[in-house]
Enzyme design. Structure first.
Site, PDB file in Angstrom:
ATOM      1  N   LYS A  23       0.877  -1.180   0.000  1.00  0.00           N
ATOM      2  CA  LYS A  23       0.000   0.000   0.000  1.00  0.00           C
ATOM      3  C   LYS A  23       0.904   1.218   0.000  1.00  0.00           C
ATOM      4  O   LYS A  23       1.701   1.398   0.925  1.00  0.00           O
ATOM      5  CB  LYS A  23      -0.892  -0.037   1.244  1.00  0.00           C
ATOM      6  CG  LYS A  23      -1.799   1.160   1.404  1.00  0.00           C
ATOM      7  CD  LYS A  23      -2.700   0.942   2.619  1.00  0.00           C
ATOM      8  CE  LYS A  23      -3.451   2.189   3.027  1.00  0.00           C
ATOM      9  NZ  LYS A  23      -4.303   2.742   1.988  1.00  0.00           N
ATOM     10  N   THR A  26      -2.486   6.830   0.530  1.00  0.00           N
ATOM     11  CA  THR A  26      -3.677   6.892   1.361  1.00  0.00           C
ATOM     12  C   THR A  26      -4.460   8.116   0.920  1.00  0.00           C
ATOM     13  O   THR A  26      -3.874   9.119   0.510  1.00  0.00           O
ATOM     14  CB  THR A  26      -3.328   6.929   2.868  1.00  0.00           C
ATOM     15  OG1 THR A  26      -4.543   6.882   3.621  1.00  0.00           O
ATOM     16  CG2 THR A  26      -2.520   8.161   3.241  1.00  0.00           C
ATOM     17  N   GLU A  76      -3.620   1.531  -3.278  1.00  0.00           N
ATOM     18  CA  GLU A  76      -4.224   1.339  -1.955  1.00  0.00           C
ATOM     19  C   GLU A  76      -4.248  -0.138  -1.569  1.00  0.00           C
ATOM     20  O   GLU A  76      -4.546  -0.480  -0.433  1.00  0.00           O
ATOM     21  CB  GLU A  76      -5.674   1.863  -1.948  1.00  0.00           C
ATOM     22  CG  GLU A  76      -5.774   3.373  -1.900  1.00  0.00           C
ATOM     23  CD  GLU A  76      -5.819   3.908  -0.481  1.00  0.00           C
ATOM     24  OE1 GLU A  76      -5.506   3.175   0.471  1.00  0.00           O
ATOM     25  OE2 GLU A  76      -6.186   5.084  -0.324  1.00  0.00           O
TER      26      GLU A  76
END
Length: 105
Positions: A23, A26, A76
């Site tokens: 990931k 954000t 993500e």
């Protein structure tokens, strides 16, 4: 003037992806957009405030909700429908968002 944030929280189910370097972005609202490029930030779980790892902030860019696409979902590490639902759950009234790009240290 905001102080430079030194911590960021993620839902616990997302923290293994951050720790593994899977990931790399954000999406947050304006109140959580004051991260500074080049700064080092501690990653904590939202639920328990447990430290997971450290990240470096690479970029902070405006992003509208309707611009969120498959690229963002990959960054993500979530399926696009789940990502959009999660963002709507957290920020139900907000279309003006920010994409924070980071790398695990």
């Amino acid at each position: 003037m905001h102080s430079i944030p030194t911590q960021i929280t993620f839902f616990e189910f997302l923290t293994p992806f951050v720790a593994a370097g899977l990931k790399t972005i954000t999406i947050r609202d304006r109140s959580e957009s004051h991260y500074v490029v080049g700064s080092q930030v501690e990653v904590l779980t939202l639920e328990t405030q447990q430290k997971v790892c450290d990240i470096e902030i690479i970029a902070v860019e405006p992003l509208r909700f309707d611009e969120i696409n498959q690229f963002h979902a990959r960054q993500e590490h979530l399926p696009l429908p789940q990502l959009k639902t999660l963002i709507r759950d957290v920020y139900p009234e907000t279309d003006e968002l920010f994409m924070i790009t980071f790398k695990r240290l």
